[in-house]
Design an enzyme around this catalytic site. Structure first.
Site, short mmCIF file in Angstrom:
data_model
loop_
_atom_site.label_atom_id
_atom_site.label_comp_id
_atom_site.label_asym_id
_atom_site.label_seq_id
_atom_site.Cartn_x
_atom_site.Cartn_y
_atom_site.Cartn_z
N GLY A 21 -62.54 20.66 3.39
CA GLY A 21 -61.31 20.04 3.66
C GLY A 21 -59.88 20.84 3.19
N GLY A 22 -60.01 22.00 3.39
CA GLY A 22 -58.57 22.80 3.25
C GLY A 22 -57.94 22.95 4.47
CB ALA A 52 -54.00 21.88 -2.88
CB ALA A 54 -50.55 28.01 -0.71
CD GLN A 55 -47.63 29.41 -7.42
OE1 GLN A 55 -46.92 30.42 -7.57
NE2 GLN A 55 -48.18 28.67 -8.48
N GLY A 57 -46.28 30.48 1.05
CA GLY A 57 -46.16 29.76 2.29
C GLY A 57 -46.91 30.59 3.48
CD GLU A 122 -44.82 35.29 0.06
OE1 GLU A 122 -45.86 35.86 0.64
OE2 GLU A 122 -44.68 34.14 -0.62
CG HIS A 240 -51.81 36.89 -8.86
ND1 HIS A 240 -51.07 37.33 -9.94
CD2 HIS A 240 -50.99 36.54 -7.72
CE1 HIS A 240 -49.74 37.16 -9.39
NE2 HIS A 240 -49.78 36.98 -8.31
NE ARG A 286 -50.52 40.22 -5.20
CZ ARG A 286 -50.69 38.69 -4.43
NH1 ARG A 286 -51.56 38.20 -4.08
NH2 ARG A 286 -49.63 37.79 -4.54
CG HIS A 345 -55.03 35.62 -5.87
ND1 HIS A 345 -54.57 34.44 -6.54
CD2 HIS A 345 -53.97 35.88 -4.83
CE1 HIS A 345 -53.48 33.77 -5.83
NE2 HIS A 345 -53.13 34.69 -4.96
NE ARG A 380 -53.92 37.41 0.39
CZ ARG A 380 -53.40 36.40 -0.28
NH1 ARG A 380 -52.73 35.10 0.45
NH2 ARG A 380 -52.83 36.50 -1.66
#
Ligand SMILES: Cc1cc2nc3c(=O)[nH]c(=O)nc-3n(C[C@H](O)[C@H](O)[C@H](O)COP(=O)(O)OP(=O)(O)OC[C@H]3O[C@@H](n4cnc5c(N)ncnc54)[C@H](O)[C@@H]3O)c2cc1C
Length: 540
Positions: A21-22, A52, A54-55, A57, A122, A240, A286, A345, A380
């Protein structure tokens, strides 16, 4: 063979079953309307989904002067030589129409003063191209809007609090799913269907330190692998670098923007360690920062993010979410360094799918983080994961809608799915510690071999289906990491620190192959596992 006993209780004849249900699962269900669909989720809608949280976008080349070709080029550059270029371009080209779909479903993306979609920049994107909602609220806004749209769609039935634990096949084709009620011990329930879309998210929770919800424990990946599906690139896990270590599981994130504002990384002795590792120091890519932080933690020196000079009293106002995470644990980040560690992550690997989202099993599709399309390669690009979820969910809906699905045979062999013991949380915790210690940010042959042996035994012997599934997913990651004797993207081998051009290709493997490799290792600890050689074109 026997007819499934519970067919009538949960199964709805002819339904397409979507697990998850994502973003991937809900978007696919909406796109399939008015075809009857059952969505199964382990957690209530809106919870237990990475979407839910994700900060940033969604990456989409919708800004002035930006192009899909430029977006694809950035994706390919970050993926360390193994991105499928046609896939990356297809993804970038379909971003704009999918953003418009999301707007139509009610996602309130931010707009500029002239009413155009506002786009942010980003890391590693050559243009401003991240569409977002109220700054860092994209994930929450997406899941809220899609949940409302799903609840208002009569053709979609949602079963919340059910976990899929096995995929049932008959003659190599999907014929149903085995589910279990989450929570109190209960008997499994079987439902019949000839079309399953797995949209179960990632595997972060296989690691002791992760930003992912508990539901991201590789169940979807494992049930597909157990049924014989091809798995791609499982060794590539993105970490991360700055998860906040305040005893919370999952760990809250300290956003990269803090380092952008001048916050430094120091060890317990107060020394900065990044300048010696990369010319960009704290602003290095990263994976390099994650390795630097990991090395300090592993050496027992500890690692901290120090924003006391760069932000000081401005911290609370400029980074309220991070501030709250720290304050609630008794740390004032305006005055004290924040304890950090790298956290699992995002999983670049997953169920291998073609451009329609079809897996190698008839009747099985996969979308979102559980799948591997070839778009991410070994690393990614930021904000490409939500994009991939929405693009492939739409393609799958189109593919399924164009077919006349035969009804499920409804026949399964219960003996194949007999594992029925209780879930052992202590064993799960050991698995997670093992994955963080031996299959994490820095890997080597000795650690990976130890992990493969332990995971193979757990996968064989675990009493509970969920734990056996976690072990299967972890085994796939560990065996592929052992076989890739080079460092590439997010996969770093201390004993093979350089890229090997001969291994510049994706991994395609199966659970049977992972088990064989583990068995070979147990027979002869000196065995060298060959790099997987299956053709990359197996799905197209
Ligand atoms: C903190 C954080 C921040 C992020 N920020 C960004 C960002 O800004 N941009 C971006 O592009 N990506 C971001 N990502 C990654 C991105 O959020 C995920 O890759 C994406 O949301 C995955 O979507 P999904 O639909 O595949 O899975 P999810 O959203 O994780 O949903 C999976 C669903 O499957 C259900 N489920 C799992 N197993 C089972 C089972 N066995 N049976 C039944 N149901 C099951 C879960 O309950 C859930 O409903 C972030 C991730 C995290 C953790």
């Amino acid at each position: 063979m026997s007819t499934t006993p519970d067919l009538e209780s949960l199964g709805r004849h002819g339904d397409i079953v979507i697990v998850g249900g994502g973003l991937a699962g809900l978007f696919c269900a909406l796109k399939l309307a008015p075809r009857p669909v059952t969505v199964i989720t382990a957690a209530p809608l809106g919870e237990g989904a990475s979407t839910a949280w994700a900060q940033g976008g969604i990456a989409a080349a919708v800004g002035e002067g930006d192009t899909a070709e430029s977006h694809a080029a950035d994706t390919i550059a970050v993926g360390a030589g193994i991105v499928d270029e046609a896939v990356a371009l297809g993804l970038a080209r379909e971003a704009a129409p999918r953003i418009h779909d999301l707007l139509a479903y009610g996602v309130p993306f931010d707009r500029d003063l002239e009413g155009r979609l506002a786009v942010a920049r980003e890391a590693a994107h050559s243009a401003r191209r991240i569409v977002h909602v109220r700054g860092d609220m994209a994930g929450q806004a997406i899941i809220t809007a899609l949940t409302q749209a799903v609840r208002a769609t009569p053709s979609i039935r949602v079963l919340e609090g059910w976990s899929a634990e096995a995929l049932l096949t008959d003659g190599g084709a999907v014929c149903g799913l085995q589910l279990r009620k989450v929570g109190a011990p209960s008997a499994p329930v079987l439902i019949a269907t000839s079309a399953v879309v797995l949209a179960t998210g990632g595997i972060g929770h296989l690691y002791a330190v992760t930003t992912n919800p508990a539901e991201a424990s590789g169940q979807g990946l494992a049930i597909a692998a157990r049924a014989g599906a091809l798995i791609a690139d499982p060794e590539f896990v993105q970490f991360h670098p700055t998860a906040i270590m305040v005893g919370r599981d999952p760990a809250p994130l300290a956003t990269e923007a803090l380092r952008g504002e001048g916050a430094t990384l120091i060890n317990g002795a107060g020394e900065r360690f990044m300048p010696a590792l990369h010319p960009l120091a704290e602003l290095a890519p990263r994976d390099i920062v994650a390795r630097g932080v990991f090395a300090e933690v592993a050496a027992g020196r500890g690692a901290f993010l120090d924003a006391t000079q760069a932000l000081g009293p401005k911290f609370a106002h400029e980074f309220p979410t991070v501030y709250q995470s720290c304050i609630s644990a008794g740390i004032d980040p305006a005055k004290q360094p924040i304890p950090i560690a790298p956290a699992a992550h995002y999983h670049m690997g997953g169920i291998a799918v073609d451009r329609h989202g079809r897996s190698s099993l008839a009747g099985l599709w996969a979308a979102g983080e559980v799948s591997s399309t070839g778009a991410h390669g070994a690393n990614r690009l930021a904000s490409n994961s939500l994009l991939e979820a929405v693009v492939y969910a739409a393609r799958i809906a189109e593919d399924i809608a164009s077919r006349d699905l035969a009804p499920s045979s409804g026949r399964v062999d219960p003996a194949e799915h007999a594992r029925n013991g209780a879930f052992d949380s202590a064993e799960e915790q050991s698995l997670r510690m093992l994955m963080s210690a031996k299959v994490g940010v820095i890997r080597d042959r000795a650690g990976l071999s130890e992990a493969v042996r332990t995971l193979a035994e757990l996968e064989r012997d675990a009493a509970s289906p969920a734990l056996a599934n976690s072990a299967a997913a972890a085994l796939l990651v560990a065996t592929a990491a052992l076989a890739r004797t080079e460092s590439r993207g997010a996969h770093y081998r201390a004993d093979y620190p350089d890229e090997n051009p001969a291994q510049a290709k994706r991994t395609l493997t199966t659970l049977a192959e992972a088990r064989d490799r583990a068995a070979a290792l147990m027979r002869d600890s000196a065995v060298i596992l060959p790099f997987p050689t299956q053709p990359q074109t197996a799905l197209v």
